[in-house]
Design a protein around this motif. Sequence first.
Motif: not given
Length: 297
Positions: A221, A252, A290
């Motif tokens: 990420r 991500r 996220n």
Amino acid sequence: MPRGVGAVGEVDAVERFRRRIGVPGLVDVHTHFMPERVLRKVWAYFDGFGPTTGIEWGITYRQEEAERVALLRQFGVRAFTSMLYPHKGGMAPWLNEWAADFAGRTPDCLHTATLHPEAGVEEYVRKAVEAGARVFKAHVQVGAYDPADELLDPVWGMLAEAQVPVVMHCGSGPVPGTHTGPEPVERLLARHPRLPLVVAHMGMPEYTEFLDLAERYAEVRLDTTMVFTDFSERFTPFPASELGRLADLGDRVLLGSDFPNIPYPYVHQLEALERLGLGDEWLRGVCYENGARLFGL
């Protein structure tokens, strides 16, 4: 302190941003809390950054610890980190003890830990994981070590197995180090492809190469720390040609700010992301969803 910073106006500006994109709060994976004497040395480093590099780096938020925590809460930050890191061997265990105590008295701080390639690293990393550490910080530049150092190999395997994310400063900005850049990280990931690795600053300035790694490895990420801001765009601009890839990797990308060690108001990071024009759905993922998913919030 710059005019308006930390004042009602800035808090209101962050709240308006959250309302515009439709999130209940923010998850910031890259904030710094550390023992005061260590933090003062970090601030002294940035105070001297301008004379040595020509890049003035004033610290915007020099308040005491409790005031800084309160300000993040006013901004609506639901979860944040205490990114801390050793510059030499022997520091990590006591930094981890401090961070565990800080997380214990600051429930919205994700329990953070750190490491260094040294004898005993496997033992104290295991101790931190068993104590509930939810994220690790690795600073390849400051620690001056190769992330693929064999001393760390069992540690990366442990963190991959436990699925504990590692936020790693591995890009060559603001100043290159002996082991910065994508190549050492690529060697690390080849051995530990399941390691949840968060590339700090999106790998600034090697943005393209770290995007390549994120496309190749599903557990890689990128955090937004300082990227796209007016400050960073002057020196290490993000290539406009890569915005499409960034949009495609939207699930991500994680919000990071570097609070309190930033030379501009906190809201500017959010506005810099918004002006990319990648849409509210992308912004909701980056600023809240996220991170909430990664940390099970």
